[in-house]
Scaffold this motif. Structure first.
Motif, short mmCIF file in Angstrom:
data_model
loop_
_atom_site.label_atom_id
_atom_site.label_comp_id
_atom_site.label_asym_id
_atom_site.label_seq_id
_atom_site.Cartn_x
_atom_site.Cartn_y
_atom_site.Cartn_z
N LEU A 86 39.31 -55.09 -11.94
CA LEU A 86 39.79 -54.36 -10.77
C LEU A 86 41.17 -53.77 -10.99
N HIS A 87 41.98 -54.43 -11.81
CA HIS A 87 43.34 -53.97 -12.03
C HIS A 87 43.39 -52.70 -12.88
N ALA A 88 42.27 -52.37 -13.54
CA ALA A 88 42.21 -51.16 -14.36
C ALA A 88 41.73 -49.94 -13.57
N LEU A 89 41.36 -50.16 -12.31
CA LEU A 89 40.86 -49.05 -11.50
C LEU A 89 41.97 -48.05 -11.19
N ASP A 90 41.63 -46.78 -11.26
CA ASP A 90 42.49 -45.72 -10.72
C ASP A 90 41.62 -44.51 -10.48
N GLY A 91 42.22 -43.43 -10.00
CA GLY A 91 41.48 -42.21 -9.78
C GLY A 91 40.28 -42.36 -8.87
N HIS A 92 39.19 -41.73 -9.26
CA HIS A 92 37.95 -41.71 -8.50
C HIS A 92 37.46 -43.11 -8.16
N SER A 93 37.50 -44.01 -9.16
CA SER A 93 36.98 -45.37 -8.97
C SER A 93 37.80 -46.17 -7.96
N LEU A 94 39.12 -46.02 -8.00
CA LEU A 94 39.98 -46.76 -7.07
C LEU A 94 39.80 -46.24 -5.64
N ILE A 95 39.69 -44.94 -5.49
CA ILE A 95 39.48 -44.38 -4.14
C ILE A 95 38.17 -44.92 -3.56
N LYS A 96 37.10 -44.92 -4.37
CA LYS A 96 35.82 -45.43 -3.90
C LYS A 96 35.92 -46.90 -3.51
N TYR A 97 36.66 -47.68 -4.29
CA TYR A 97 36.81 -49.10 -4.00
C TYR A 97 37.54 -49.30 -2.67
N ILE A 98 38.64 -48.58 -2.48
CA ILE A 98 39.41 -48.71 -1.24
C ILE A 98 38.55 -48.34 -0.03
N ARG A 99 37.83 -47.23 -0.13
CA ARG A 99 37.04 -46.76 0.99
C ARG A 99 35.84 -47.67 1.27
N LYS A 100 35.35 -48.38 0.25
CA LYS A 100 34.21 -49.26 0.44
C LYS A 100 34.61 -50.54 1.17
N TYR A 101 35.79 -51.07 0.86
CA TYR A 101 36.16 -52.39 1.37
C TYR A 101 37.23 -52.37 2.47
N TYR A 102 37.85 -51.21 2.71
CA TYR A 102 38.92 -51.16 3.71
C TYR A 102 38.76 -49.92 4.60
N LYS A 103 39.19 -50.05 5.84
CA LYS A 103 39.20 -48.91 6.75
C LYS A 103 40.61 -48.31 6.77
N ILE A 104 40.94 -47.66 5.67
CA ILE A 104 42.28 -47.13 5.48
C ILE A 104 42.18 -45.65 5.10
N LYS A 105 43.04 -44.83 5.67
CA LYS A 105 43.11 -43.44 5.29
C LYS A 105 43.80 -43.33 3.92
N VAL A 106 43.33 -42.38 3.10
CA VAL A 106 43.90 -42.20 1.76
C VAL A 106 44.26 -40.73 1.53
N ILE A 107 45.51 -40.50 1.17
CA ILE A 107 45.93 -39.17 0.73
C ILE A 107 46.36 -39.28 -0.72
N VAL A 108 45.76 -38.47 -1.58
CA VAL A 108 46.15 -38.45 -2.99
C VAL A 108 47.36 -37.54 -3.15
N VAL A 109 48.38 -38.05 -3.84
CA VAL A 109 49.56 -37.26 -4.18
C VAL A 109 49.62 -37.25 -5.70
N SER A 110 49.28 -36.11 -6.31
CA SER A 110 49.01 -36.12 -7.74
C SER A 110 49.58 -34.92 -8.47
N MET A 111 49.77 -35.09 -9.78
CA MET A 111 50.16 -33.99 -10.64
C MET A 111 48.93 -33.20 -11.11
N HIS A 112 47.73 -33.72 -10.89
CA HIS A 112 46.51 -33.07 -11.33
C HIS A 112 46.11 -31.95 -10.38
N HIS A 113 45.91 -30.76 -10.91
CA HIS A 113 45.55 -29.61 -10.09
C HIS A 113 44.11 -29.16 -10.34
N SER A 114 43.37 -29.89 -11.19
CA SER A 114 42.01 -29.50 -11.52
C SER A 114 41.13 -29.49 -10.27
#
Length: 229
Positions: A86-114
């Motif tokens: 779980l500690h290796a999660l980031d990006g797409h996988s971490l967002i999915k994990y947060i949204r699956k187990y918590y009722k929390i709003k998520v805003i990504v603040v990133s250097m990635h523009h793709s």
């Protein structure tokens, strides 16, 4: 003094300077409605309830309390000696994990523009996406929109998402495999972080290579660099 409970925000960013800058900005944001030129009376204040540098630290915070909103960096560095999956999660996988187990709003603040990464983040469950070059007003508008139940994408990023580009045929999961390869992760590590089999991860890599017209891994890594993943 406001009678409203504060809106608790957790900031997740592995760069100390960027994280502390976000803490300062969020702590000094004006009440909701100000950026729209309206006054809504007394409003619940924004409060940074925690700022952390890793997924491990974020999960420890979430185990203690659930904030209203997370400002999340898309790419996070994991400790090399920490083999907890779980500690290796980031990006797409971490967002999915947060949204699956918590009722929390998520805003990504990133250097990635793709555009593919932006779409992938939203498909994973992020409520908003802004760049690290965004100004205070954009951040304030993003937080306000998301807390009201909307979705927010920074205007200049939205234009790139809607514009057709050479990456368009590469799926979010395929791009996520490429991104993690660009971080130096092996396919076995990527399989663990994405909760997929090695065979599936390898298939994602091969399909992405085919779509991008890449003949070997040397060309693939050059492509990964050019896509700013």
């Amino acid at each position: 003094m406001s009678d409203f409970l504060p809106i608790n925000i957790v900031i997740v960013e592995d760069s100390t300077l960027v994280r502390k800058g976000l803490v300062s900005i969020v702590s000094n944001l004006p009440p909701p409605g100000v950026f729209h030129g309206i006054t809504l009376g007394r409003q619940a204040p924004y409060r940074v309830s925690a700022d952390v540098a890793s997924t491990k630290e974020l999960l420890a915070v979430l185990a203690a309390h659930e904030p209203d909103l997370i400002l999340l960096d898309y790419s996070l560095n994991a400790e090399a000696e920490d083999d907890h999956p779980l500690h290796a999660l980031d990006g797409h996988s971490l967002i999915k994990y947060i949204r699956k187990y918590y009722k929390i709003k998520v805003i990504v603040v990133s250097m990635h523009h793709s555009p593919i990464i932006i779409r992938g983040a939203l498909e994973a469950g992020a409520h908003g996406y802004i760049s690290k070059a965004a100004n205070e007003e954009t951040l304030g508008l993003a937080i306000e929109a998301v807390l009201k139940g909307g979705t927010f994408i920074e205007h200049r990023l939205l234009k790139s998402v809607l514009h057709r580009n050479p990456e368009a045929s590469v799926s979010p999961k395929e791009l996520e495999v490429l991104r993690q390869m660009g971080k130096g992760l092996r396919l076995t590590d990527i399989a663990i972080s994405m909760n997929l089999s090695i065979k599936t991860v390898s298939a994602h890599k091969l399909r992405a290579m085919e779509k991008l017209g890449v003949r070997n891994e040397c060309e693939l890594y050059r492509i990964i660099g050019s896509l700013a993943l």
